[in-house]
Design a protein around this motif. Structure first.
Motif, PDB file in Angstrom:
ATOM      1  N   ALA A  47     -14.466   3.288   4.773  1.00 55.59           N
ATOM      2  CA  ALA A  47     -13.968   4.656   4.931  1.00 55.59           C
ATOM      3  C   ALA A  47     -12.555   4.666   5.487  1.00 55.59           C
ATOM      4  O   ALA A  47     -11.805   5.600   5.257  1.00 55.59           O
ATOM      5  CB  ALA A  47     -14.896   5.438   5.849  1.00 55.59           C
ATOM      6  N   GLN A  48     -12.198   3.618   6.239  1.00 52.36           N
ATOM      7  CA  GLN A  48     -10.888   3.591   6.865  1.00 52.36           C
ATOM      8  C   GLN A  48      -9.884   2.733   6.102  1.00 52.36           C
ATOM      9  O   GLN A  48      -8.860   2.347   6.644  1.00 52.36           O
ATOM     10  CB  GLN A  48     -11.031   3.072   8.307  1.00 52.36           C
ATOM     11  N   GLU A  49     -10.162   2.430   4.826  1.00 51.35           N
ATOM     12  CA  GLU A  49      -9.238   1.644   4.010  1.00 51.35           C
ATOM     13  C   GLU A  49      -7.876   2.336   3.975  1.00 51.35           C
ATOM     14  O   GLU A  49      -7.763   3.526   3.696  1.00 51.35           O
ATOM     15  CB  GLU A  49      -9.785   1.513   2.588  1.00 51.35           C
ATOM     16  N   SER A  50      -6.838   1.576   4.287  1.00 49.13           N
ATOM     17  CA  SER A  50      -5.487   2.150   4.337  1.00 49.13           C
ATOM     18  C   SER A  50      -4.524   1.244   3.579  1.00 49.13           C
ATOM     19  O   SER A  50      -4.557   0.019   3.748  1.00 49.13           O
ATOM     20  CB  SER A  50      -5.033   2.306   5.789  1.00 49.13           C
ATOM     21  N   TRP A  51      -3.701   1.863   2.731  1.00 47.32           N
ATOM     22  CA  TRP A  51      -2.714   1.116   1.967  1.00 47.32           C
ATOM     23  C   TRP A  51      -1.308   1.511   2.377  1.00 47.32           C
ATOM     24  O   TRP A  51      -1.044   2.656   2.734  1.00 47.32           O
ATOM     25  CB  TRP A  51      -2.856   1.417   0.476  1.00 47.32           C
ATOM     26  N   THR A  52      -0.418   0.551   2.265  1.00 47.68           N
ATOM     27  CA  THR A  52       1.012   0.814   2.396  1.00 47.68           C
ATOM     28  C   THR A  52       1.614   0.772   0.995  1.00 47.68           C
ATOM     29  O   THR A  52       1.371  -0.173   0.239  1.00 47.68           O
ATOM     30  CB  THR A  52       1.688  -0.251   3.281  1.00 47.68           C
ATOM     31  N   MET A  53       2.379   1.796   0.656  1.00 45.81           N
ATOM     32  CA  MET A  53       2.994   1.889  -0.657  1.00 45.81           C
ATOM     33  C   MET A  53       4.462   2.262  -0.504  1.00 45.81           C
ATOM     34  O   MET A  53       4.815   3.125   0.287  1.00 45.81           O
ATOM     35  CB  MET A  53       2.277   2.947  -1.515  1.00 45.81           C
ATOM     36  N   VAL A  76       0.898  10.133  -4.831  1.00 39.87           N
ATOM     37  CA  VAL A  76       0.296   9.816  -3.528  1.00 39.87           C
ATOM     38  C   VAL A  76      -0.456  11.026  -2.989  1.00 39.87           C
ATOM     39  O   VAL A  76      -1.564  10.899  -2.452  1.00 39.87           O
ATOM     40  CB  VAL A  76       1.377   9.350  -2.531  1.00 39.87           C
ATOM     41  N   GLU A  77       0.120  12.204  -3.152  1.00 41.04           N
ATOM     42  CA  GLU A  77      -0.545  13.435  -2.706  1.00 41.04           C
ATOM     43  C   GLU A  77      -1.881  13.631  -3.432  1.00 41.04           C
ATOM     44  O   GLU A  77      -2.906  13.917  -2.810  1.00 41.04           O
ATOM     45  CB  GLU A  77       0.369  14.632  -2.955  1.00 41.04           C
ATOM     46  N   LEU A  78      -1.855  13.457  -4.759  1.00 40.42           N
ATOM     47  CA  LEU A  78      -3.091  13.596  -5.538  1.00 40.42           C
ATOM     48  C   LEU A  78      -4.107  12.523  -5.149  1.00 40.42           C
ATOM     49  O   LEU A  78      -5.299  12.814  -4.980  1.00 40.42           O
ATOM     50  CB  LEU A  78      -2.781  13.485  -7.035  1.00 40.42           C
ATOM     51  N   ALA A  79      -3.644  11.293  -5.034  1.00 39.51           N
ATOM     52  CA  ALA A  79      -4.554  10.186  -4.725  1.00 39.51           C
ATOM     53  C   ALA A  79      -5.229  10.383  -3.372  1.00 39.51           C
ATOM     54  O   ALA A  79      -6.444  10.162  -3.232  1.00 39.51           O
ATOM     55  CB  ALA A  79      -3.779   8.866  -4.747  1.00 39.51           C
ATOM     56  N   ASN A  80      -4.464  10.791  -2.373  1.00 42.28           N
ATOM     57  CA  ASN A  80      -5.046  10.995  -1.046  1.00 42.28           C
ATOM     58  C   ASN A  80      -6.058  12.139  -1.040  1.00 42.28           C
ATOM     59  O   ASN A  80      -7.059  12.085  -0.322  1.00 42.28           O
ATOM     60  CB  ASN A  80      -3.940  11.246  -0.019  1.00 42.28           C
ATOM     61  N   LYS A  81      -5.825  13.146  -1.856  1.00 41.29           N
ATOM     62  CA  LYS A  81      -6.786  14.243  -1.947  1.00 41.29           C
ATOM     63  C   LYS A  81      -8.069  13.788  -2.641  1.00 41.29           C
ATOM     64  O   LYS A  81      -9.182  14.092  -2.185  1.00 41.29           O
ATOM     65  CB  LYS A  81      -6.175  15.415  -2.724  1.00 41.29           C
ATOM     66  N   LEU A  82      -7.933  13.063  -3.736  1.00 41.84           N
ATOM     67  CA  LEU A  82      -9.101  12.689  -4.541  1.00 41.84           C
ATOM     68  C   LEU A  82      -9.940  11.585  -3.897  1.00 41.84           C
ATOM     69  O   LEU A  82     -11.159  11.559  -4.073  1.00 41.84           O
ATOM     70  CB  LEU A  82      -8.652  12.242  -5.935  1.00 41.84           C
ATOM     71  N   THR A  83      -9.309  10.684  -3.169  1.00 37.71           N
ATOM     72  CA  THR A  83     -10.070   9.585  -2.570  1.00 37.71           C
ATOM     73  C   THR A  83     -10.683   9.961  -1.234  1.00 37.71           C
ATOM     74  O   THR A  83     -11.533   9.224  -0.710  1.00 37.71           O
ATOM     75  CB  THR A  83      -9.174   8.340  -2.388  1.00 37.71           C
ATOM     76  N   GLY A  84     -10.280  11.109  -0.672  1.00 39.46           N
ATOM     77  CA  GLY A  84     -10.895  11.589   0.566  1.00 39.46           C
ATOM     78  C   GLY A  84     -10.790  10.595   1.704  1.00 39.46           C
ATOM     79  O   GLY A  84      -9.701  10.080   2.000  1.00 39.46           O
ATOM     80  N   ASP A  85     -11.928  10.307   2.343  1.00 38.33           N
ATOM     81  CA  ASP A  85     -11.947   9.400   3.484  1.00 38.33           C
ATOM     82  C   ASP A  85     -12.011   7.927   3.080  1.00 38.33           C
ATOM     83  O   ASP A  85     -11.940   7.045   3.931  1.00 38.33           O
ATOM     84  CB  ASP A  85     -13.154   9.714   4.380  1.00 38.33           C
ATOM     85  N   ASP A  86     -12.127   7.669   1.766  1.00 39.06           N
ATOM     86  CA  ASP A  86     -12.277   6.278   1.331  1.00 39.06           C
ATOM     87  C   ASP A  86     -10.971   5.498   1.357  1.00 39.06           C
ATOM     88  O   ASP A  86     -10.966   4.276   1.497  1.00 39.06           O
ATOM     89  CB  ASP A  86     -12.856   6.236  -0.088  1.00 39.06           C
ATOM     90  N   GLY A 111       3.143  -0.569  -5.032  1.00 43.02           N
ATOM     91  CA  GLY A 111       4.569  -0.302  -5.172  1.00 43.02           C
ATOM     92  C   GLY A 111       4.861   0.459  -6.446  1.00 43.02           C
ATOM     93  O   GLY A 111       4.406   0.069  -7.530  1.00 43.02           O
ATOM     94  N   ALA A 112       5.595   1.551  -6.324  1.00 42.53           N
ATOM     95  CA  ALA A 112       5.965   2.347  -7.495  1.00 42.53           C
ATOM     96  C   ALA A 112       7.178   1.710  -8.170  1.00 42.53           C
ATOM     97  O   ALA A 112       8.076   1.195  -7.500  1.00 42.53           O
ATOM     98  CB  ALA A 112       6.286   3.778  -7.068  1.00 42.53           C
ATOM     99  N   ASP A 113       7.212   1.779  -9.502  1.00 42.87           N
ATOM    100  CA  ASP A 113       8.296   1.091 -10.208  1.00 42.87           C
ATOM    101  C   ASP A 113       8.605   1.708 -11.562  1.00 42.87           C
ATOM    102  O   ASP A 113       7.963   2.653 -12.021  1.00 42.87           O
ATOM    103  CB  ASP A 113       7.926  -0.384 -10.406  1.00 42.87           C
ATOM    104  N   TRP A 114       9.611   1.129 -12.199  1.00 42.79           N
ATOM    105  CA  TRP A 114       9.916   1.282 -13.619  1.00 42.79           C
ATOM    106  C   TRP A 114       9.794  -0.122 -14.177  1.00 42.79           C
ATOM    107  O   TRP A 114      10.538  -1.015 -13.753  1.00 42.79           O
ATOM    108  CB  TRP A 114      11.336   1.837 -13.796  1.00 42.79           C
TER     109      TRP A 114
END
Length: 363
Positions: free
Chosen positions: A23-29, A47-57, A86-89
């Protein structure tokens, strides 16, 4: 308390700790873009969408480009597991594998809708993961833009002759080779260096991205002319590199939610950037920039030369040939309906490279 009760309590505690850990999994991006360039908005929105959809996971903590590592080191940081994402092209990594180039953009070939179609329904997504997988990563394409603005200069460019001898900032493997065939000289530099290079005359002109991104870079302050369209990059894809071990540590549900966030962001990015590009087009006019457009005969000549460059480059690397072959097979397949429904369809069917030449190089 009995031994049995103690064991059960211990197991329950262990299960609780494990659940809490997930539940406390945390990523640095991080990203390759500084806050000053509007491309970063696609990353922030994902990131905004991902944090909303993954909730507490899962919680993704996002840092602008350069805050953790230089832009050119984002790939290595994700590959090594120093950061989880990491975001990229993708085109920035063509030096590691030239197949990254068509995964990022094409010269006079795909438009934005072609990339979306190909990724979602014609097998493109699998190829991103195959190529990035060679470096221990999972890849989620989540951003798309239509063709780039074109060259911004202080000497007017109207014909291909005007490119001869020009030192032009240009990204992309095939793009640089094509420019050289046209008599120009490719200069590579990060987006954040372009403004000062134009201002000081280190380069004769530059391309970078769509009109809105170019405007955010302040290029209207250091150039007078704008030559359209951006034939060198007929569309571009952006996304997130994810360390494979970090991805595998997620639950299947969390992985699926990240995929959903990427798909939603992909469609959002198309409409967002087209709206912003339209607004920026007028802003460039208001800033006094003179805009010229290559004629159809010139664009047809560019297409012919781009085809040669694509065929040559693809045949230097089976991975690159495999990606291009998949893209050309999509174009040939989709052409049946696209051409039948013209002009009420989704773009053009380009007169692209020889598919059989590239097929032979992919085998």
């Amino acid at each position: 308390m009995t031994i049995k009760t103690t064991m059960m309590a211990g197991l329950a505690l262990a299960a609780g700790i494990a659940t809490q850990s997930v539940a406390q999994e945390s990523w640095t991006m991080t990203t390759t873009w500084p806050t000053s360039l509007e491309l970063i908005e696609m990353d922030k929105h994902f990131v905004e969408l991902a944090n909303k959809l993954t909730g507490d996971d899962l919680t993704i903590e996002f840092f602008e480009g350069g805050a953790l590592v230089p832009a050119g080191e984002v790939f290595g940081a994700v590959e090594s597991g120093t950061i989880q994402a990491g975001a990229d092209w993708p085109g920035y990594w063509a030096g590691r594998n030239s197949a990254f180039s068509p995964l990022a953009t094409t010269a006079s070939l795909f438009n934005a809708v072609d990339y979306v179609n190909w990724i979602e329904q014609w097998g493109g997504a699998e190829l991103y993961n195959e190529i990035y997988g060679k470096f221990g990563m999972v890849y989620l394409p989540y951003g798309v833009t239509n063709n780039e603005s074109g060259f911004r200069t202080n000497e007017k460019i109207v014909t291909l002759e005007d490119l001869k001898g020009k030192r032009l900032r240009l990204s992309g493997l095939e793009q640089g080779r094509l420019l050289e065939k046209l008599g120009g000289n490719q200069v590579s530099m990060a987006g954040g260096e372009i403004y000062q290079s134009l201002e000081r005359g280190v380069i004769d002109g530059a391309e970078f991205s769509t009109p809105n991104v170019d405007f955010s870079g302040g290029f209207q302050q250091v150039t007078k002319y704008w030559a359209t369209p951006g034939w060198h990059q007929s569309a571009s894809i952006f996304g997130v590199m994810i360390n494979k071990a970090s991805w595998d540590a997620l639950s299947p549900e969390t992985q699926e939610n990240l995929k959903i966030a990427a798909q939603a962001n992909l469609i959002w990015s198309l409409s967002f950037t087209e709206k912003r590009a339209t607004e920026a087009y007028q802003q460039f006019i208001d800033a006094g920039i003179e805009i010229s457009r290559y004629d159809d005969e010139t664009l047809a000549k560019v297409q012919e030369m781009a085809n040669v460059v694509i065929e040559e480059t693809a045949c230097e690397n089976p991975d690159s040939a495999k990606v291009y072959l998949s893209q050309l097979e999509y174009l040939a397949d989709y052409a049946k309906w696209r051409d039948a429904s013209a002009p009420f369809n989704l773009g053009r069917t380009p007169n692209g490279p020889d598919i059989e030449k590239i097929r032979a190089c992919a085998e």
